[in-house]
Design a protein around this motif. Structure first.
Motif, PDB file in Angstrom:
ATOM      1  N   ALA A 331       0.806  -1.221   0.000  1.00  0.00           N
ATOM      2  CA  ALA A 331       0.000   0.000   0.000  1.00  0.00           C
ATOM      3  C   ALA A 331       0.837   1.267   0.000  1.00  0.00           C
ATOM      4  O   ALA A 331       0.318   2.356  -0.264  1.00  0.00           O
ATOM      5  CB  ALA A 331      -0.938  -0.001   1.206  1.00  0.00           C
ATOM      6  N   VAL A 332       2.146   1.165   0.285  1.00  0.00           N
ATOM      7  CA  VAL A 332       3.004   2.352   0.318  1.00  0.00           C
ATOM      8  C   VAL A 332       3.282   2.834  -1.099  1.00  0.00           C
ATOM      9  O   VAL A 332       3.707   2.060  -1.968  1.00  0.00           O
ATOM     10  CB  VAL A 332       4.329   2.061   1.040  1.00  0.00           C
ATOM     11  CG1 VAL A 332       5.276   3.266   0.928  1.00  0.00           C
ATOM     12  CG2 VAL A 332       4.089   1.724   2.504  1.00  0.00           C
ATOM     13  N   THR A 333       3.059   4.117  -1.345  1.00  0.00           N
ATOM     14  CA  THR A 333       3.357   4.738  -2.635  1.00  0.00           C
ATOM     15  C   THR A 333       4.292   5.923  -2.427  1.00  0.00           C
ATOM     16  O   THR A 333       4.543   6.359  -1.300  1.00  0.00           O
ATOM     17  CB  THR A 333       2.075   5.237  -3.328  1.00  0.00           C
ATOM     18  OG1 THR A 333       1.567   6.375  -2.602  1.00  0.00           O
ATOM     19  CG2 THR A 333       1.006   4.144  -3.374  1.00  0.00           C
ATOM     20  N   ALA A 334       4.777   6.466  -3.539  1.00  0.00           N
ATOM     21  CA  ALA A 334       5.678   7.613  -3.472  1.00  0.00           C
ATOM     22  C   ALA A 334       5.004   8.820  -2.828  1.00  0.00           C
ATOM     23  O   ALA A 334       5.675   9.674  -2.217  1.00  0.00           O
ATOM     24  CB  ALA A 334       6.188   7.966  -4.857  1.00  0.00           C
ATOM     25  N   ASP A 335       3.688   8.911  -2.942  1.00  0.00           N
ATOM     26  CA  ASP A 335       2.962  10.032  -2.333  1.00  0.00           C
ATOM     27  C   ASP A 335       2.853   9.917  -0.816  1.00  0.00           C
ATOM     28  O   ASP A 335       2.470  10.878  -0.152  1.00  0.00           O
ATOM     29  CB  ASP A 335       1.555  10.121  -2.934  1.00  0.00           C
ATOM     30  CG  ASP A 335       1.568  10.548  -4.392  1.00  0.00           C
ATOM     31  OD1 ASP A 335       2.539  11.225  -4.797  1.00  0.00           O
ATOM     32  OD2 ASP A 335       0.633  10.188  -5.122  1.00  0.00           O
ATOM     33  N   ASP A 336       3.205   8.735  -0.288  1.00  0.00           N
ATOM     34  CA  ASP A 336       3.053   8.502   1.155  1.00  0.00           C
ATOM     35  C   ASP A 336       4.297   8.819   1.964  1.00  0.00           C
ATOM     36  O   ASP A 336       4.250   8.772   3.205  1.00  0.00           O
ATOM     37  CB  ASP A 336       2.694   7.024   1.415  1.00  0.00           C
ATOM     38  CG  ASP A 336       1.370   6.634   0.794  1.00  0.00           C
ATOM     39  OD1 ASP A 336       0.473   7.498   0.729  1.00  0.00           O
ATOM     40  OD2 ASP A 336       1.235   5.460   0.378  1.00  0.00           O
ATOM     41  N   ILE A 337       5.420   9.115   1.299  1.00  0.00           N
ATOM     42  CA  ILE A 337       6.677   9.278   2.033  1.00  0.00           C
ATOM     43  C   ILE A 337       7.286  10.662   1.791  1.00  0.00           C
ATOM     44  O   ILE A 337       7.105  11.261   0.732  1.00  0.00           O
ATOM     45  CB  ILE A 337       7.704   8.186   1.659  1.00  0.00           C
ATOM     46  CG1 ILE A 337       8.033   8.211   0.158  1.00  0.00           C
ATOM     47  CG2 ILE A 337       7.191   6.811   2.058  1.00  0.00           C
ATOM     48  CD1 ILE A 337       9.143   7.234  -0.252  1.00  0.00           C
ATOM     49  N   VAL A 338       7.991  11.140   2.801  1.00  0.00           N
ATOM     50  CA  VAL A 338       8.709  12.416   2.709  1.00  0.00           C
ATOM     51  C   VAL A 338      10.114  12.216   3.275  1.00  0.00           C
ATOM     52  O   VAL A 338      10.348  11.352   4.124  1.00  0.00           O
ATOM     53  CB  VAL A 338       7.991  13.542   3.490  1.00  0.00           C
ATOM     54  CG1 VAL A 338       6.670  13.883   2.827  1.00  0.00           C
ATOM     55  CG2 VAL A 338       7.778  13.157   4.948  1.00  0.00           C
ATOM     56  N   ARG A 339      11.062  13.004   2.790  1.00  0.00           N
ATOM     57  CA  ARG A 339      12.437  12.911   3.269  1.00  0.00           C
ATOM     58  C   ARG A 339      12.490  13.167   4.772  1.00  0.00           C
ATOM     59  O   ARG A 339      11.799  14.040   5.289  1.00  0.00           O
ATOM     60  CB  ARG A 339      13.315  13.942   2.567  1.00  0.00           C
ATOM     61  CG  ARG A 339      13.599  13.642   1.101  1.00  0.00           C
ATOM     62  CD  ARG A 339      14.819  12.771   0.960  1.00  0.00           C
ATOM     63  NE  ARG A 339      15.198  12.588  -0.444  1.00  0.00           N
ATOM     64  CZ  ARG A 339      16.181  11.806  -0.839  1.00  0.00           C
ATOM     65  NH1 ARG A 339      16.893  11.139   0.057  1.00  0.00           N
ATOM     66  NH2 ARG A 339      16.457  11.677  -2.125  1.00  0.00           N
ATOM     67  N   HIS A 340      13.343  12.400   5.443  1.00  0.00           N
ATOM     68  CA  HIS A 340      13.451  12.586   6.886  1.00  0.00           C
ATOM     69  C   HIS A 340      14.849  13.012   7.328  1.00  0.00           C
ATOM     70  O   HIS A 340      15.003  13.921   8.127  1.00  0.00           O
ATOM     71  CB  HIS A 340      13.070  11.300   7.626  1.00  0.00           C
ATOM     72  CG  HIS A 340      13.265  11.407   9.105  1.00  0.00           C
ATOM     73  ND1 HIS A 340      12.471  12.219   9.899  1.00  0.00           N
ATOM     74  CD2 HIS A 340      14.188  10.848   9.937  1.00  0.00           C
ATOM     75  CE1 HIS A 340      12.886  12.136  11.159  1.00  0.00           C
ATOM     76  NE2 HIS A 340      13.923  11.324  11.215  1.00  0.00           N
ATOM     77  N   GLY A 341      15.871  12.382   6.844  1.00  0.00           N
ATOM     78  CA  GLY A 341      17.235  12.693   7.280  1.00  0.00           C
ATOM     79  C   GLY A 341      18.148  11.550   6.907  1.00  0.00           C
ATOM     80  O   GLY A 341      17.769  10.658   6.144  1.00  0.00           O
ATOM     81  N   SER A 342      19.347  11.565   7.418  1.00  0.00           N
ATOM     82  CA  SER A 342      20.295  10.514   7.080  1.00  0.00           C
ATOM     83  C   SER A 342      21.314  10.346   8.193  1.00  0.00           C
ATOM     84  O   SER A 342      21.456  11.197   9.075  1.00  0.00           O
ATOM     85  CB  SER A 342      21.006  10.821   5.756  1.00  0.00           C
ATOM     86  OG  SER A 342      21.753  12.020   5.855  1.00  0.00           O
ATOM     87  N   GLY A 343      22.006   9.245   8.130  1.00  0.00           N
ATOM     88  CA  GLY A 343      23.115   8.976   9.034  1.00  0.00           C
ATOM     89  C   GLY A 343      24.301   8.490   8.229  1.00  0.00           C
ATOM     90  O   GLY A 343      24.155   8.141   7.053  1.00  0.00           O
TER      91      GLY A 343
END
Length: 397
Positions: A331-343
Motif C-alpha cells: 500500500a506504500v506509494t511515493a505520495d506517502d513518504i517524505v524525506r526525513h534525514g540521514s546517518g
C-alpha cells in the motif's frame, strides 16, 4: 588511581567511561563536537537489535544478544524511553525462504527468541504486510539512544568525571613518565591509558597514536524517509526484509518510532565526507583518502554494479525508494513518504576489499582502539564497554 582518556563522546565512548568509572578509574572524555552523540549515535534508527543476524560466537552475536537485555534494563532503571515491541523479518518471494530459514537457525544458535510464522500469522501482527513467510523476533525494541547518552553524561557528571566538549584530539604521544599525552589545541591531557572510540575517525586517531590499523574507515550514508502522518496506520511495528548475506546492510525497512512516526530506510551510498549527511557535503581530504585506498576499488569491482548503481538511483528517486518499501507493504506509494534525514555508518574495510563484519578492537601498549563498531554497536554499547574495561584492567595488572 589511573586516569583513562577516552576519545569520542558517542554511546560507545560514554559507556566505556561509565564502566571504567564504576570500576574506580578516573576518566577524561574528549569529544570534538559541541554536543554529545553528534554523529552515528544521534543519527541511527534507535532500534534495539536482538542479535539474530550475526555469526554465532562473534563479538556482534554475543554482545548484541547480551546488550539487548542490558540496554533495556539500563533504560528502565533510569527512565529512558524504551519499548520491546518485536519485529517481523519477511520473505517476499519463495526464493527468499531458504535464507529466512537460515536466519531462524542463526537466531536459535545465538539464543534469540524467534519463530517462523505463516503469512496469515504475519498479518496478525502487520495487516498490510505482503509475504510468503516471516520470522517473528520478540526481543527487538525501540529506544531513544541520544537520551541514553544524556543519562550517561549525567551519571558521569555525578562521579566528577572530566567531560570535555569542543576538544578534538590533535596529537597523541607517549607520556614522559609512562601512559599517553593527548593535545587538544587548548590543553594537553595526561592519561595512564587511552581508549579510542572515535567512530568515523577511529582509524585516523589510531594512526595519530602510532598504530597502523588493519582496516580503514569508509563512510556510507544511509538516507531515510518517513511515512506521512495520515499513512502511519500502514505499519504497527518493525518490518524488515530478508537481508542479503553478502552485504553488511540490512536493506530498506520500516520502523515505528517511540513518538508514533514511521521511518523508512536506510539505503546505502558512499558518503563524500566522513560526516557527509547530504550529497553536497564533500571533503577533498576524505574523497582523496577513499580514492587512494586500494580496498575501495576492490570493493567497487565486486559491488558497484548492479548493487551500488541501484542504491545511488534510489537515493535520487522517491519513486524507487517507495517501490522498495512496497515489496514489504504494497500500500506504500511515493505520495506517502517524505524525506526525513540521514546517518553515516563508519564501515571498516580491509586492503583486500573485504568488509569487516564484526566489531574490530585492536590494542597496543596502554591503548585500546575500537576500529569497527557500526550497528549493532549502540545496542551493544554497555557490553562493549565491559570488554574494553577488562582489557584496560588487564593491561594495568
Amino acid at each position: 588511581m589511573r586516569n583513562v582518556v577516552v576519545i569520542g563522546g558517542g554511546i560507545v565512548g560514554l559507556s566505556v567511561a561509565w564502566e571504567l568509572t564504576k570500576r574506580g578509574q578516573d576518566v577524561t572524555v574528549l569529544e570534538k563536537e559541541a554536543r554529545w552523540a553528534a554523529h552515528q549515535t544521534g543519527h541511527n534508527s534507535n532500534v534495539v537489535h536482538a542479535g539474530l543476524y550475526y555469526k554465532p560466537g562473534s563479538y556482534k552475536a554475543r554482545m548484541s544478544t547480551a546488550g539487548n537485555r542490558s540496554i533495556v534494563d539500563f533504560a528502565r532503571q533510569y527512565g529512558v524511553p524504551v519499548e520491546v515491541c518485536g519485529k517481523l523479518v519477511v520473505a517476499t518471494s519463495d526464493a527468499e525462504l531458504p535464507a529466512l530459514a537460515v536466519l531462524a537457525e542463526r537466531a536459535e544458535a545465538n539464543g534469540v527468541p524467534a519463530k517462523l510464522i505463516s503469512p496469515a500469522e504475519a498479518r496478525d501482527h502487520e495487516p498490510e504486510v505482503s509475504c510468503v513467510g516471516a520470522l517473528r523476533v520478540e526481543s527487538t525494541g525501540i529506544i531513544d539512544f541520544p537520551a541514553v547518552c544524556a543519562t550517561l553524561v549525567r551519571l558521569l557528571d555525578e562521579t566528577s568525571a572530566d567531560l570535555r566538549l569542543n576538544s578534538p584530539a590533535l596529537g597523541i604521544r607517549p607520556g614522559r613518565h609512562g601512559g599517553v599525552e593527548v593535545a587538544t589545541g587548548t590543553d594537553v591531557v595526561h592519561g595512564s591509558a587511552l581508549v579510542n572510540c572515535a567512530g568515523l575517525h577511529s582509524d585516523r586517531i589510531a594512526r595519530l597514536a602510532g598504530l597502523t590499523p588493519s582496516a580503514r574507515i569508509v563512510p556510507f550514508r544511509g538516507e531515510y524517509y518517513e511515512l506521512k502522518p495520515e499513512r502511519r496506520n500502514l505499519v504497527r511495528g518493525l518490518i524488515y526484509p530478508v537481508p542479503d548475506p553478502s552485504l553488511p546492510f540490512l536493506g530498506v525497512h520500516l520502523t515505528r518510532m517511540l513518538d508514533g512516526s514511521v521511518h523508512a530506510g536506510p539505503n546505502a551510498v558512499l558518503a563524500l565526507r566522513r560526516e557527509g549527511y547530504r550529497w553536497r557535503d564533500v571533503s577533498a581530504r576524505d574523497v582523496a583518502d577513499v580514492a587512494r585506498f586500494p580496498g575501495v576499488w576492490r570493493l567497487a569491482r565486486k559491488y558497484a554494479y548492479p548493487t551500488g548503481v541501484d542504491e545511488v538511483r534510489r537515493s535520487f528517486s522517491r519513486h524507487r525508494f517507495a517501490a522498495s518499501l512496497a515489496r514489504l507493504v504494497p500500500a506504500v506509494t511515493a505520495d506517502d513518504i517524505v524525506r526525513h534525514g540521514s546517518g553515516v555508518r563508519a564501515q571498516a574495510l580491509r586492503p583486500d576489499g573485504s568488509l569487516v563484519d564484526d566489531f574490530l578492537i585492536e590494542t597496543t601498549r596502554n591503548q585500546v582502539h575500537v576500529l569497527n563498531a557500526p550497528s549493532p554497536a549502540a545496542t551493544s554499547a554497555l557490553e562493549i564497554a565491559k570488554h574494553i574495561a577488562d582489557v584496560v584492567s588487564d593491561a594495568a595488572a
